[in-house]
Design an enzyme around this catalytic site. Structure first.
Site, mmCIF file in Angstrom:
data_model
loop_
_atom_site.group_PDB
_atom_site.id
_atom_site.type_symbol
_atom_site.label_atom_id
_atom_site.label_comp_id
_atom_site.label_asym_id
_atom_site.label_seq_id
_atom_site.Cartn_x
_atom_site.Cartn_y
_atom_site.Cartn_z
ATOM 1 N N ALA A 87 -66.638 68.987 24.276
ATOM 2 C CA ALA A 87 -65.992 69.864 24.967
ATOM 3 C C ALA A 87 -66.135 71.362 24.613
ATOM 4 O O ALA A 87 -66.553 71.459 23.562
ATOM 5 C CB ALA A 87 -64.247 69.738 25.065
ATOM 6 N N SER A 132 -55.397 67.073 25.952
ATOM 7 C CA SER A 132 -54.567 68.050 25.280
ATOM 8 C C SER A 132 -53.402 68.304 25.386
ATOM 9 O O SER A 132 -52.835 68.583 26.678
ATOM 10 C CB SER A 132 -55.575 69.335 25.274
ATOM 11 O OG SER A 132 -55.096 70.380 24.725
ATOM 12 N N GLU A 134 -52.516 71.541 25.343
ATOM 13 C CA GLU A 134 -52.567 72.287 26.402
ATOM 14 C C GLU A 134 -52.256 72.043 27.787
ATOM 15 O O GLU A 134 -51.805 72.941 28.618
ATOM 16 C CB GLU A 134 -53.998 73.077 26.443
ATOM 17 C CG GLU A 134 -54.367 73.859 25.372
ATOM 18 C CD GLU A 134 -53.473 75.221 25.427
ATOM 19 O OE1 GLU A 134 -53.900 75.865 26.691
ATOM 20 O OE2 GLU A 134 -52.965 75.790 24.579
ATOM 21 N N TYR A 155 -59.376 75.924 30.631
ATOM 22 C CA TYR A 155 -59.526 74.607 29.815
ATOM 23 C C TYR A 155 -58.345 73.775 30.098
ATOM 24 O O TYR A 155 -58.891 72.478 30.235
ATOM 25 C CB TYR A 155 -59.421 75.331 28.291
ATOM 26 C CG TYR A 155 -59.223 74.146 27.386
ATOM 27 C CD1 TYR A 155 -60.294 73.294 26.954
ATOM 28 C CD2 TYR A 155 -58.018 73.819 26.972
ATOM 29 C CE1 TYR A 155 -60.312 72.198 26.018
ATOM 30 C CE2 TYR A 155 -57.781 72.800 25.964
ATOM 31 C CZ TYR A 155 -59.009 72.083 25.506
ATOM 32 O OH TYR A 155 -58.857 71.053 24.685
ATOM 33 N N ASN A 184 -52.169 70.644 18.591
ATOM 34 C CA ASN A 184 -53.160 71.281 17.874
ATOM 35 C C ASN A 184 -53.405 70.421 16.288
ATOM 36 O O ASN A 184 -52.142 70.167 15.845
ATOM 37 C CB ASN A 184 -52.858 72.639 17.461
ATOM 38 C CG ASN A 184 -52.559 73.288 18.790
ATOM 39 O OD1 ASN A 184 -51.935 73.014 19.803
ATOM 40 N ND2 ASN A 184 -53.248 74.483 18.649
ATOM 41 N N ARG A 223 -47.042 76.655 17.630
ATOM 42 C CA ARG A 223 -47.686 75.509 17.623
ATOM 43 C C ARG A 223 -47.312 74.188 16.814
ATOM 44 O O ARG A 223 -46.926 74.708 15.668
ATOM 45 C CB ARG A 223 -49.255 75.678 17.594
ATOM 46 C CG ARG A 223 -50.119 76.607 18.609
ATOM 47 C CD ARG A 223 -50.291 75.909 19.825
ATOM 48 N NE ARG A 223 -50.914 76.846 20.777
ATOM 49 C CZ ARG A 223 -50.466 77.850 21.595
ATOM 50 N NH1 ARG A 223 -49.118 77.782 21.467
ATOM 51 N NH2 ARG A 223 -51.150 78.455 22.449
ATOM 52 N N GLU A 287 -50.461 82.777 28.591
ATOM 53 C CA GLU A 287 -50.341 82.398 27.177
ATOM 54 C C GLU A 287 -49.492 81.166 27.353
ATOM 55 O O GLU A 287 -48.903 80.803 28.073
ATOM 56 C CB GLU A 287 -49.702 83.218 26.237
ATOM 57 C CG GLU A 287 -49.313 82.721 24.873
ATOM 58 C CD GLU A 287 -50.649 82.306 23.946
ATOM 59 O OE1 GLU A 287 -51.009 81.330 24.242
ATOM 60 O OE2 GLU A 287 -50.812 83.309 23.180
#
Ligand code: NAP
Ligand code: GDD
Length: 337
Positions: A87, A132, A134, A155, A184, A223, A287
């Protein structure tokens, strides 16, 4: 002998997963690498020289943008397990290169799934997708199975596309396809522009007098940071289940970037306030404020537990990078002597 095919083998996770699989006597590992003008195989070079790996570790040129090349390799290697770790994985960079990121991360996953679907007609093949945390983006913590996704970057949108295509191929073609939604994870092999490694590299170079300041973005983001070595074990466990499914992998603890700074500089007897400066260049247009994962399904069904806790992870990275800084200083002294 089982054959595993890995995209992204030159990256952090690819190197740990290849090491993990090769440590088992029953795996042959095939990694796909991109051609580059200078070699980028530092994370995997040692695998060529490890006892017992001879004849079991192979690299092939490929790119997730090139469907024909991946289909041809799928047909010639005929793997039993495919791990899609390749990726453009940097969230900030995805705002600068949104189309490229969508192509490699989103469509790249679909290209690989198509090649796997065709191979699966003539032999069973399992597929792992590196999804992910994310993808949860602005969803309030804790995030876990059932939490609605709200991606906040090109992403994350591309990863969400790959995630749903993985589920779609499982449901449409009865493919053994799993998606690991990993929070993460870091290590001494972490890319140098991700925040944890940027901090441990910067702080140790400051300690050794090689750097004067560290320029950072948002210190308030939080995180759920784990150790990459623990997380590749979870990927493999998913692929060994009787039925394919999706799992969240996380530690269940969250820390701010500021806490990471405090702990790192503290381990070096320094105060981060004396060295850290702010630069808006490192801020993102949108963010992800807090990530905190609920990995109870992985703990219960895969019997997976992280072995490395937060302070041990930070210490491991600091010790590694301090050694690098000392070598750099020694080499400089040697050159100027
Ligand atoms: P990484 O260190 O950035 O490694 C990315 C890998 O993908 C590298 O081997 C890179 O090759 C390769 N790659 C990049 N563009 C490619 C392309 N066009 N075609 C084929 N390969 C390409 O990432 P990582 O931390 O190991 O993460 C592994 C995967 O997990 C990624 O998909 C990432 O998005 C995902 N993920 C990571 C985390 C995390 O915290 N680490 C969490 C959740 C999900 P080069 O060496 O040639 O650049
Ligand atoms: N990279 C970076 N550099 N991040 C900074 C900086 C800086 O100078 N200063 C503050 N940060 C903040 C970012 O704004 C973000 O909130 C946080 O530190 C973590 O940034 P990264 O380490 O770049 O990671 P990420 O969380 O954006 O993405 C990583 O984790 C995802 C899983 O949640 C990547 O590995 C992704 O590929 C992965 O999917």
């Amino acid at each position: 002998m089982k054959k595993a095919l890995l995209t992204g083998i030159t990256g952090q996770d690819g190197s740990y997963l290849a090491e993990f699989l090769l440590a088992r006597p029953d795996y042959e590992v095939h990694g796909l690498v991109r051609r580059s003008s200078s070699l980028n195989r530092q994370r995997i070079d040692h695998l060529f020289h490890t006892d017992g790996n001879a004849g079991r570790f192979h690299l092939h040129y490929a790119d997730l943008a090139d469907a024909a090349n991946m289909s041809a390799l799928m047909e010639s290697i005929r793997p039993d397990e495919v791990y899609n770790l390749g990726a453009q994985s940097h969230v900030r960079v995805s705002f600068d290169q949104p189309l490229y990121t969508a192509d490699v991360v989103g469509l790249g996953t679909l290209r690989l799934l198509e090649a796997v679907r065709v191979l699966n007609r003539s032999k069973p093949v399992k597929f792992y997708q590196a999804s992910s945390s994310e993808m949860y983006g602005s969803a309030p913590p804790p995030q876990g199975p059932g939490t609605p996704f709200h991606p906040r970057s090109p992403y994350a949108c591309a990863k969400l596309y790959g995630h749903w295509q993985t589920i779609n191929y499982r449901e449409s073609y009865n493919l053994f396809a799993c998606s690991g939604v990993l929070f993460n994870h870091e290590s001494p092999r972490r890319g140098e522009s991700f925040v944890t490694r940027k901090i441990t590299l910067g702080a140790t170079r400051i300690k050794e007098g090689l750097q004067r300041k560290l320029v950072m973005g948002n210190l308030d983001a939080k995180r759920d940071w784990g150790f990459a070595g623990d997380y590749v074990r979870a990927m493999w466990l998913m692929m060994q289940q009787d039925k394919p499914d999706d799992y969240v992998v996380a530690t269940g603890e969250t820390h701010s970037v500021r806490e990471f700074l405090e702990m790192t500089f503290g381990m070096l007897d320094l105060d981060y306030n004396d060295f850290v400066e702010f630069d808006p260049r490192y801020m993102r247009p949108a963010e992800v404020d807090v990530l905190l994962g609920d990995a109870s399904k992985a703990r219960e069904e895969l019997a997976w537990e992280p072995e490395i806790d937060f302070p041990t992870l930070v210490k491991m990275m600091v010790e590694h990078d301090l050694e690098l800084a000392r070598r750099e200083k020694y080499a400089l002294g040697y050159q100027t002597a």
